[in-house]
Design a protein around this motif. Structure first.
Motif, mmCIF file in Angstrom:
data_model
loop_
_atom_site.group_PDB
_atom_site.id
_atom_site.type_symbol
_atom_site.label_atom_id
_atom_site.label_comp_id
_atom_site.label_asym_id
_atom_site.label_seq_id
_atom_site.Cartn_x
_atom_site.Cartn_y
_atom_site.Cartn_z
ATOM 1 N N HIS A 168 0.828 -1.207 0.000
ATOM 2 C CA HIS A 168 0.000 0.000 0.000
ATOM 3 C C HIS A 168 0.865 1.262 0.000
ATOM 4 O O HIS A 168 0.534 2.262 -0.658
ATOM 5 C CB HIS A 168 -0.918 -0.003 1.220
ATOM 6 C CG HIS A 168 -1.721 1.250 1.378
ATOM 7 N ND1 HIS A 168 -2.813 1.533 0.583
ATOM 8 C CD2 HIS A 168 -1.580 2.309 2.237
ATOM 9 C CE1 HIS A 168 -3.317 2.700 0.945
ATOM 10 N NE2 HIS A 168 -2.581 3.196 1.939
ATOM 11 N N LEU A 169 1.975 1.220 0.721
ATOM 12 C CA LEU A 169 2.870 2.379 0.810
ATOM 13 C C LEU A 169 3.920 2.398 -0.295
ATOM 14 O O LEU A 169 4.730 3.332 -0.370
ATOM 15 C CB LEU A 169 3.565 2.398 2.172
ATOM 16 C CG LEU A 169 2.657 2.582 3.397
ATOM 17 C CD1 LEU A 169 3.461 2.450 4.676
ATOM 18 C CD2 LEU A 169 1.944 3.926 3.339
ATOM 19 N N ASN A 170 3.946 1.330 -1.105
ATOM 20 C CA ASN A 170 4.918 1.211 -2.188
ATOM 21 C C ASN A 170 6.355 1.198 -1.660
ATOM 22 O O ASN A 170 7.253 1.844 -2.212
ATOM 23 C CB ASN A 170 4.747 2.355 -3.196
ATOM 24 C CG ASN A 170 5.432 2.058 -4.524
ATOM 25 O OD1 ASN A 170 5.582 0.895 -4.916
ATOM 26 N ND2 ASN A 170 5.873 3.094 -5.216
ATOM 27 N N ILE A 171 6.562 0.464 -0.567
ATOM 28 C CA ILE A 171 7.900 0.279 0.000
ATOM 29 C C ILE A 171 8.094 -1.203 0.278
ATOM 30 O O ILE A 171 7.151 -2.006 0.201
ATOM 31 C CB ILE A 171 8.091 1.090 1.302
ATOM 32 C CG1 ILE A 171 7.054 0.672 2.361
ATOM 33 C CG2 ILE A 171 8.025 2.578 1.027
ATOM 34 C CD1 ILE A 171 7.222 1.395 3.694
ATOM 35 N N SER A 172 9.315 -1.586 0.609
ATOM 36 C CA SER A 172 9.586 -2.987 0.909
ATOM 37 C C SER A 172 9.070 -3.337 2.298
ATOM 38 O O SER A 172 8.878 -2.466 3.151
ATOM 39 C CB SER A 172 11.088 -3.275 0.844
ATOM 40 O OG SER A 172 11.767 -2.621 1.898
ATOM 41 N N VAL A 173 8.852 -4.618 2.537
ATOM 42 C CA VAL A 173 8.408 -5.082 3.858
ATOM 43 C C VAL A 173 9.451 -4.713 4.902
ATOM 44 O O VAL A 173 9.123 -4.306 6.024
ATOM 45 C CB VAL A 173 8.171 -6.605 3.838
ATOM 46 C CG1 VAL A 173 7.852 -7.122 5.242
ATOM 47 C CG2 VAL A 173 7.024 -6.956 2.882
ATOM 48 N N ARG A 174 10.721 -4.878 4.538
ATOM 49 C CA ARG A 174 11.800 -4.554 5.477
ATOM 50 C C ARG A 174 11.750 -3.071 5.885
ATOM 51 O O ARG A 174 11.906 -2.734 7.086
ATOM 52 C CB ARG A 174 13.145 -4.870 4.834
ATOM 53 C CG ARG A 174 14.342 -4.606 5.731
ATOM 54 C CD ARG A 174 15.621 -5.016 5.030
ATOM 55 N NE ARG A 174 16.786 -4.777 5.871
ATOM 56 C CZ ARG A 174 18.036 -5.055 5.517
ATOM 57 N NH1 ARG A 174 18.268 -5.598 4.313
ATOM 58 N NH2 ARG A 174 19.035 -4.801 6.334
ATOM 59 N N THR A 175 11.519 -2.197 4.914
ATOM 60 C CA THR A 175 11.452 -0.767 5.222
ATOM 61 C C THR A 175 10.241 -0.458 6.084
ATOM 62 O O THR A 175 10.323 0.335 7.036
ATOM 63 C CB THR A 175 11.392 0.053 3.918
ATOM 64 O OG1 THR A 175 12.572 -0.195 3.153
ATOM 65 C CG2 THR A 175 11.286 1.540 4.205
ATOM 66 N N PHE A 176 9.112 -1.092 5.777
ATOM 67 C CA PHE A 176 7.912 -0.874 6.578
ATOM 68 C C PHE A 176 8.154 -1.287 8.028
ATOM 69 O O PHE A 176 7.797 -0.561 8.962
ATOM 70 C CB PHE A 176 6.738 -1.661 5.995
ATOM 71 C CG PHE A 176 5.490 -1.583 6.841
ATOM 72 C CD1 PHE A 176 4.715 -0.440 6.853
ATOM 73 C CD2 PHE A 176 5.104 -2.659 7.640
ATOM 74 C CE1 PHE A 176 3.576 -0.354 7.642
ATOM 75 C CE2 PHE A 176 3.973 -2.585 8.426
ATOM 76 C CZ PHE A 176 3.207 -1.426 8.429
ATOM 77 N N ARG A 177 8.764 -2.454 8.226
ATOM 78 C CA ARG A 177 9.025 -2.916 9.587
ATOM 79 C C ARG A 177 9.994 -2.004 10.324
ATOM 80 O O ARG A 177 9.884 -1.811 11.537
ATOM 81 C CB ARG A 177 9.546 -4.356 9.539
ATOM 82 C CG ARG A 177 8.460 -5.368 9.167
ATOM 83 C CD ARG A 177 9.023 -6.756 8.933
ATOM 84 N NE ARG A 177 7.950 -7.709 8.634
ATOM 85 C CZ ARG A 177 8.158 -8.934 8.160
ATOM 86 N NH1 ARG A 177 9.414 -9.353 7.912
ATOM 87 N NH2 ARG A 177 7.127 -9.737 7.916
ATOM 88 N N ARG A 178 10.940 -1.423 9.584
ATOM 89 C CA ARG A 178 11.873 -0.491 10.226
ATOM 90 C C ARG A 178 11.140 0.763 10.686
ATOM 91 O O ARG A 178 11.390 1.281 11.787
ATOM 92 C CB ARG A 178 12.990 -0.112 9.264
ATOM 93 C CG ARG A 178 13.974 0.902 9.837
ATOM 94 C CD ARG A 178 15.180 1.091 8.937
ATOM 95 N NE ARG A 178 14.810 1.577 7.623
ATOM 96 C CZ ARG A 178 14.542 2.855 7.342
ATOM 97 N NH1 ARG A 178 14.595 3.762 8.311
ATOM 98 N NH2 ARG A 178 14.239 3.218 6.124
#
Length: 309
Positions: free
Chosen positions: A272-282
């Motif tokens: 939804h945010l157009n970012i990687s899962v890793r970046t979202f978790r960070r």
């Protein structure tokens, strides 16, 4: 269009600009604009005469300084100092020798770095109203120079428009500089970008809202001292960067919280945010540290209490 008409009148005095072959819909507004700027005058017989380039340059510099004064006057109460600056602008004939026009951001960078070699400053005041281009420490010469000066103990103070903090990359950049000693404060006032060294010289944009166009370098203690006083007035009414962020979620943080609330999995939220899962978790982990939350449930509850949702 205005430049084309101005050049014609300058090189063909007494000639009718209609000879350019432009339609009235284009020609008349261009002529009116040139007359309004004082670059073209109307003679007694209603002819048009272009002012000499050296005179027009002085006039444009006067207008640019006057516009800066107007922008700053809207957000400060130091009316007596503003009046002094306006007087300086009206006497631009003497000031011209102390004004240097720099075209393009590279020319501005070169001149600033030259200043540091020839006349180092002990204090720097900066106003930034928009995020800068992405910072690459190995290639950004001004950034490298700032880090070097901070290590030498030179005092930096930077005023930020609150809108700049909606850019997460730029926010990370200014927080890092803030921790290194470049003191940042945030204002919600409309501010004009300036750079002042030691109350003796200043840089202001050639075009309001477009720092990439270049800058005027003003080597005049009176103007620089006035801009310094105006800066200090806004500084006193502004909020320390960390204190400002403590009670306020950035636009990016709100998006992360909304995605966390609205999506069942990290993968869906990241898409939804157009970012990687890793970046979202960070981002989620950073929010948990900031709000001292031990779990995502506690993070959501605390954010809701603070009105971040």
């Amino acid at each position: 269009m205005e430049e084309q008409v101005y050049r014609f009148l300058l090189t063909s005095p007494g000639q009718d600009p209609a000879a350019l072959g432009l339609g009235d819909a284009q020609l008349e507004p261009a002529v009116s604009r040139l007359i309004g700027l004082g670059l073209v005058t109307v003679t007694a017989d209603k002819g048009l005469v272009a002012e000499r380039p050296e005179a027009t340059l002085e006039l444009l510099v006067q207008r640019r300084i006057a516009r800066i004064v107007t922008d700053l006057r809207d957000v400060v109460t130091a009316r007596d100092r503003v009046g002094a600056l306006t007087t300086e602008a009206d006497q631009a004939a003497g000031l011209m020798a102390r004004i240097e026009r720099l075209y393009g951001s590279d020319a501005v960078t070169d001149r600033i770095l030259q200043d540091w070699q020839l006349e180092p400053a002990s204090e720097v005041r900066a106003v930034k109203s928009r995020p800068r281009k992405p910072i690459y420490p190995r290639t950004d010469r001004l950034h490298t120079n700032t880090l070097f000066n901070l290590r030498r103990g030179i005092r930096y103070r930077t005023l930020l428009s609150s809108s700049t903090l909606d850019d997460p990359q730029y926010l990370d950049h200014v927080r890092a500089l803030h921790k290194l000693g470049d003191s940042h404060r945030v204002t919600t006032d409309a501010i004009q970008e300036i750079l002042v060294y030691d109350r003796t010289r200043a840089y202001v944009p050639l075009e309001a809202g477009n720092p990439l166009a270049g800058a005027l370098r003003i080597q005049d203690p009176g103007v620089a001292a006035t801009l310094t006083d105006l800066f200090d007035s806004v500084w006193e009414r502004s909020t320390d960067l960390e204190l400002y962020l403590l009670d306020r979620a950035t636009a990016n943080e709100r998006k992360v919280l909304d995605a966390l609330r609205d999506h069942e999995t990290d993968a869906a939220a990241a898409r939804h945010l157009n970012i990687s899962v890793r970046t979202f978790r960070r981002h989620v982990a950073d929010l948990m540290v900031r709000l001292n939350a031990k779990s995502r449930f506690q993070l959501a509850a605390t954010a809701k209490e603070m009105g971040w949702f």
